[in-house]
Design a protein around this motif. Structure first.
Motif, short mmCIF file in Angstrom:
data_model
loop_
_atom_site.label_atom_id
_atom_site.label_comp_id
_atom_site.label_asym_id
_atom_site.label_seq_id
_atom_site.Cartn_x
_atom_site.Cartn_y
_atom_site.Cartn_z
N ALA A 192 45.51 35.28 38.43
CA ALA A 192 45.90 36.73 38.72
C ALA A 192 44.46 37.51 38.52
N ILE A 193 43.48 37.22 37.50
CA ILE A 193 42.20 37.51 36.90
C ILE A 193 41.44 37.47 38.25
N ALA A 194 41.25 36.33 38.94
CA ALA A 194 40.61 36.14 39.97
C ALA A 194 40.72 37.03 41.22
N ASN A 195 41.95 37.60 41.24
CA ASN A 195 42.46 38.55 42.24
C ASN A 195 42.31 40.23 41.63
N GLY A 196 41.83 40.12 40.60
CA GLY A 196 41.43 41.47 40.19
C GLY A 196 42.59 42.22 39.14
N LEU A 197 43.47 41.40 38.77
CA LEU A 197 44.51 42.06 37.86
C LEU A 197 44.18 41.95 36.41
N ASP A 198 44.50 42.58 35.79
CA ASP A 198 44.48 42.80 34.23
C ASP A 198 45.33 41.69 33.62
N PRO A 199 44.87 40.69 32.75
CA PRO A 199 45.77 39.54 32.39
C PRO A 199 47.09 40.24 31.53
N LYS A 200 46.77 41.25 30.74
CA LYS A 200 47.66 41.76 29.70
C LYS A 200 48.71 42.25 30.83
N VAL A 201 48.59 43.09 31.87
CA VAL A 201 49.65 43.53 32.61
C VAL A 201 50.19 42.63 33.36
N VAL A 202 49.58 41.54 33.86
CA VAL A 202 50.30 40.50 34.45
C VAL A 202 51.42 39.81 33.64
N SER A 203 50.55 39.57 32.26
CA SER A 203 51.69 38.78 31.23
C SER A 203 52.88 39.65 31.15
N ASP A 204 52.78 40.94 31.00
CA ASP A 204 54.12 41.96 30.69
C ASP A 204 54.82 41.69 31.83
N ILE A 205 54.38 41.86 33.13
CA ILE A 205 55.08 41.49 34.35
C ILE A 205 56.08 40.19 34.33
N MET A 206 55.15 39.19 33.99
CA MET A 206 55.77 37.68 33.97
C MET A 206 56.64 37.52 32.88
N LEU A 207 56.60 38.26 31.85
CA LEU A 207 57.71 38.17 30.55
C LEU A 207 58.82 38.67 31.07
N GLN A 208 59.00 39.48 32.07
CA GLN A 208 60.17 40.22 32.41
C GLN A 208 60.69 39.51 34.07
N SER A 209 60.04 38.58 34.13
CA SER A 209 60.19 37.99 35.55
C SER A 209 60.59 36.44 35.36
N SER A 210 60.89 36.01 36.56
CA SER A 210 61.23 34.40 36.51
C SER A 210 60.17 33.52 35.71
N GLY A 211 58.99 33.73 35.85
CA GLY A 211 57.83 32.99 35.37
C GLY A 211 58.04 32.83 33.76
N CYS A 212 58.63 33.76 33.08
CA CYS A 212 58.48 34.00 31.73
C CYS A 212 58.96 32.53 30.87
N ASN A 213 58.09 32.27 29.96
CA ASN A 213 58.28 31.05 29.04
C ASN A 213 57.66 31.35 27.69
N TRP A 214 57.79 30.29 26.97
CA TRP A 214 57.35 30.24 25.48
C TRP A 214 55.86 30.49 25.34
N THR A 215 55.07 30.18 26.07
CA THR A 215 53.78 30.15 26.11
C THR A 215 53.47 31.66 26.46
N LEU A 216 53.98 32.37 27.21
CA LEU A 216 53.75 33.82 27.39
C LEU A 216 54.22 34.60 26.08
N GLN A 217 55.35 34.27 25.53
CA GLN A 217 56.30 35.06 24.67
C GLN A 217 55.48 34.86 23.23
N LYS A 218 55.01 33.46 22.92
CA LYS A 218 54.36 33.46 21.61
C LYS A 218 52.87 33.13 21.50
N TYR A 219 52.14 32.61 22.78
CA TYR A 219 51.18 31.75 22.76
C TYR A 219 50.47 32.13 23.95
#
Ligand code: NAD
Length: 295
Positions: A192-219
């Motif tokens: 995501a970063i290499a394609n110009g996205l903000d990792p905070k925004v992508v993390s928020d998106i994945m937290l609400q999407s099917s890629g959500c997992n413990w590392t995004l939620q807590k770590y």
């Protein structure tokens, strides 16, 4: 009041012992590192001059050591702690070690007439500090029921996986999955970063999407996406790369013994070995994120 001996006051054991002290328990501590003992004493623990001294009057002994070699040399043999504890003592080993070593130690304890549970944990240093760890026990029903009230002071979810060693089997299956999740999450965030996205925004998106997992939620492994995680503290503290490699080796050994296919974990193990070989052994395991960075 039950007397507790706590041996091994590292990244996990230090905060776990602090939670026992917060609950008003009588805790005697020992670690090879004097500063770790000093920190526990500042929170109200009594210090012992050796592991044997620590267990002499203990109703319950909790051990939290790096690997099987430390656990076996602490418990077994003439200089081991087992015979120095009172006749009725319950031993709880929360280190992550291989199931056979846990069975060997547990059987030696039971042979002496005392009780043992293997009770490895999940939840990381944050869970240890907050008293919200998951404990996964292996052992007899009686020993497990006796361990519960002590583990309740340090954890939120307490499971009985089966007989001696079963806690360790469940734990390494969990950590094998964690290694896969951490490497997968790291490469996704770097893409995501290499394609110009903000990792905070992508993390928020994945937290609400099917890629959500413990590392995004807590770590989250990307620096400055989350507060109070090792990635935002130069990957200090937390769960060291060398300990993740130890757990992956335990998982691979268990896979060989049971003829199980674990291709994702094999790849994660190669990546973590490579990462360790580049001088990262004492960094937190989320530092694998850096391996996928584009310069
Ligand atoms: P650590 O290296 O920070 O702490 C281990 C402590 O044990 C050190 O303070 C060391 O001095 C002490 N020690 C070693 N041998 C000893 C002996 N003979 N007598 C007294 N003290 C001794 O490790 P950690 O991160 O606290 O991990 C401990 C265990 O918990 C490991 O098995 C690890 O795999 C597991 N674990 C760690 C985490 C984590 O996030 N750090 C999470 C879950 C499980």
């Amino acid at each position: 009041m039950k007397k507790i001996a706590f041996i091994g006051l590292g990244n996990m054991g230090g905060p776990m012992a602090a939670n026992l002290l917060d609950k008003g328990l009588d805790v005697t501590v020992f670690d090879l590192v004097p500063e770790a003992v000093q920190q526990a004493c500042e929170k109200g623990a009594k210090s012992a001059s050796s592991a044997i001294e620590a267990v002499k009057h203990a109703d319950v002994v909790v051990t939290m050591l790096p690997a099987a070699t430390h656990v076996k040399s602490l418990y077994l043999g003439e200089d081991g702690i087992i015979a120095h504890a009172p006749d009725n003592t319950l031993f709880i080993d929360s280190s992550t070690i291989d199931a056979q070593s846990a069975r060997d130690v547990g059987e030696a304890v039971e042979k002496s007439g005392r009780k043992f549970v293997d009770a490895p944990v999940s939840g990381g240093t944050a869970g240890a500090a907050a008293g919200t760890l998951t404990f996964i026990m292996g052992g007899s029903d009686q020993a497990v029921e006796e361990a519960r009230p002590v583990l309740d002071c340090m954890g939120k979810n307490i499971f009985h996986a089966g007989p001696l060693g079963a806690g360790q089997v469940a734990k390494i299956c969990n950590n094998m999955l964690l290694a896969v999740l951490m490497t997968g999450t790291s490469e996704a965030l770097q893409l995501a970063i290499a394609n110009g996205l903000d990792p905070k925004v992508v993390s928020d998106i994945m937290l609400q999407s099917s890629g959500c997992n413990w590392t995004l939620q807590k770590y989250n492994p990307c620096p400055d996406v989350m507060e109070n995680v090792p990635s935002s503290n130069d990957y200090q503290g937390g769960f060291m790369v060398k300990l993740m490699n130890k757990d992956l080796s335990l998982a691979m050994d268990a896979a060989t013994t049971s003829n199980s296919a674990t291709p994702m974990a094999s790849l994660a193990q190669s990546l973590y070995r490579l990462h360790q070989s580049k001088g990262n052994q004492n960094k937190d395991f989320s530092s694998i994120f850096k391996m996928f960075e584009q310069h």
